[in-house]
Design a protein around this motif. Sequence first.
Motif, short mmCIF file in Angstrom:
data_model
loop_
_atom_site.label_atom_id
_atom_site.label_comp_id
_atom_site.label_asym_id
_atom_site.label_seq_id
_atom_site.Cartn_x
_atom_site.Cartn_y
_atom_site.Cartn_z
N UNK A 35 -7.06 -2.55 12.66
CA UNK A 35 -5.88 -2.81 13.93
C UNK A 35 -5.00 -1.58 13.77
N UNK A 36 -4.46 -1.18 12.93
CA UNK A 36 -3.50 -0.20 12.77
C UNK A 36 -4.21 1.38 13.11
N UNK A 37 -5.54 1.42 12.61
CA UNK A 37 -6.31 2.81 13.09
C UNK A 37 -6.59 2.65 14.67
N UNK A 38 -7.01 1.39 15.17
CA UNK A 38 -7.11 1.49 16.70
C UNK A 38 -5.80 1.78 17.36
N UNK A 39 -4.84 1.38 16.88
CA UNK A 39 -3.46 1.57 17.53
C UNK A 39 -3.20 3.24 17.55
N UNK A 40 -3.50 3.60 16.26
CA UNK A 40 -3.24 4.97 16.28
C UNK A 40 -4.19 5.99 17.07
N UNK A 41 -5.47 5.51 17.27
CA UNK A 41 -6.38 6.22 18.05
C UNK A 41 -5.98 6.13 19.47
N UNK A 42 -5.50 4.88 19.97
CA UNK A 42 -4.99 4.68 21.21
C UNK A 42 -3.65 5.76 21.65
N UNK A 43 -3.19 5.86 20.55
CA UNK A 43 -1.95 6.49 20.81
C UNK A 43 -2.16 8.08 20.93
N UNK A 44 -2.88 8.51 19.89
CA UNK A 44 -3.48 9.83 19.63
C UNK A 44 -4.88 9.95 19.81
N UNK A 45 -5.60 10.18 20.74
CA UNK A 45 -7.07 9.90 20.87
C UNK A 45 -7.80 11.20 20.14
N UNK A 46 -6.94 12.32 20.15
CA UNK A 46 -7.62 13.70 19.60
C UNK A 46 -7.79 13.45 17.88
N UNK A 47 -6.81 12.41 17.47
CA UNK A 47 -6.88 12.48 15.88
C UNK A 47 -8.02 11.35 15.39
N UNK A 48 -9.01 10.99 16.58
CA UNK A 48 -9.86 10.00 16.21
C UNK A 48 -10.64 10.15 14.72
N UNK A 49 -11.06 11.51 14.38
CA UNK A 49 -11.97 11.81 13.27
C UNK A 49 -11.39 11.47 12.22
N UNK A 50 -9.74 12.08 12.07
CA UNK A 50 -9.27 11.90 10.90
C UNK A 50 -8.78 10.66 10.49
N UNK A 51 -8.52 9.77 11.54
CA UNK A 51 -7.99 8.31 11.33
C UNK A 51 -9.27 7.62 11.02
N UNK A 52 -10.24 7.85 11.50
CA UNK A 52 -11.51 6.94 11.31
C UNK A 52 -12.05 7.12 9.79
N UNK A 53 -12.05 8.37 9.37
CA UNK A 53 -12.40 8.68 7.84
C UNK A 53 -11.41 8.09 6.98
N UNK A 54 -10.05 8.09 7.30
CA UNK A 54 -9.18 7.68 6.40
C UNK A 54 -9.19 6.38 6.41
N UNK A 55 -9.57 5.45 7.63
CA UNK A 55 -9.62 4.19 7.43
C UNK A 55 -10.78 3.49 6.82
N UNK A 56 -11.92 4.38 6.87
CA UNK A 56 -13.04 3.87 6.16
C UNK A 56 -12.54 4.15 4.61
N UNK A 57 -12.20 5.07 4.37
CA UNK A 57 -11.67 5.34 2.74
C UNK A 57 -10.84 4.27 2.34
N UNK A 58 -9.82 3.78 3.24
CA UNK A 58 -8.93 2.75 2.79
C UNK A 58 -9.55 1.34 2.93
N UNK A 59 -10.36 1.19 3.73
CA UNK A 59 -11.21 0.07 3.77
C UNK A 59 -11.83 -0.15 2.52
N UNK A 60 -12.56 0.86 2.07
CA UNK A 60 -13.37 0.70 0.81
C UNK A 60 -12.67 0.79 -0.31
N UNK A 61 -11.50 1.23 -0.34
CA UNK A 61 -10.53 0.90 -1.49
C UNK A 61 -10.19 -0.64 -1.56
#
Lengths: 93, 301
Positions: A35-61
């Motif tokens: 949810x937080x990653x979606x909000x972040x991408x909604x606010x700053x669509x250009x940071x999509x790649x970084x946010x997604x990879x960070x989110x996947x990393x955090x999810x895995x942990x």
Amino acid sequence: MTLAIGLILMGCAIGAGLAMIAGIGPGIGEGNAVAAACTAIGRQPESRGTVTSTMLMGCAVAETTGLYGLIIAILLIFVAPNLFVNILVAHAA
Amino acid sequence: MTATKKSLKFILLDILYLAMIILPFAGAIVLKVLITPQTEGVSLTGAIILWQIPMPLQDLYITEVQINSWAVVIAILGLVLFLRHGLSVKPYLKRQLVLEWIVEQCDNLVMSNMGQAFMGFSPFICAIMALSAFSSLSSLLGIFPPTSDLNIIAGWAILVFILITYFKLKGGFFHYLKSYTEPIAVMTPMNIISEFATPVSMTMRHFGNVLSGVVISSLLGVFLSSLTAGLPGLLGQIPFLRVGIPAVLSLYFDIFSGCLQAFIFAMLTMQYVANGFPGEAYEKRLKRRAERAARRAAEKA
């Protein structure tokens, strides 16, 4: 003897079921993370790649605790009954 | 060498490398077919033990998993040799572009996560990622994926743990011991536990993810074949629902989850090594050492 083995199997099955309650935590946590990653991408669509990879990393942990539960459950189903029954038989003999 | 004409030697070597990719997997599949005992329906078993070699402390078990993991290693070696075959300054082969892309991506990843000082880690990270990803993906061929055995991943995690400790020790042994009492001395047991929890959690994360995929796929297989078992005649004999439907789950569990876990294992390796490395202490130690050497040289002179 049969009763004892039945009790062991019952205990293992109930324990495995209870161990999977651990799945609740990671579910909620990962939901929050996404949810937080979606909000972040909604606010700053250009940071999509970084946010997604960070989110996947955090999810895995965050998933690790759930996986601990899963491993305990699998050990209880596939490994523990055999082990306990063997111990019981060795005791009875 | 011109762009279109390839010499016979080149083609023969290409064929050799391609055989290096394909033959290990073919061998693993043949082995799997030969050694798997007949079972009713779907069974969940660990790796099958092939040989038992007596050793002083504990017998060494050579299981399916070791064979498969060596097959993966040889296949990756063949793939890399195939990709790097015919490198030139002016790329005339498509595979060189693929190889350059891989190297560039890996360098970028290491650069952004570990910094310039750790660029030497790039091959190791790439290797660990490839090994993990191909091991997980090998389950698509029907062989026992090496990553669904605890021992293989535990081996990798112990390797990473040794690396982390080696880089932590670079700041000096006393600095390493002192890092356990941070932030206060009372936290020492906690720090020791968390130190040993690192390889355990890395192992469990990867193993649990792959294993959950294997278990759920097997359960789905049992469920789907039990659905068609009640049908009359020939329809009940053939579990036709098991064709295709498990592939959807396999898309997630084998492909997505396998690649993601490989990425995460590599990411965590990078994070732990780069964060564990005490940069300032290391620089101080180097400076001290240089001063000592200078003093000794002055005494000698």
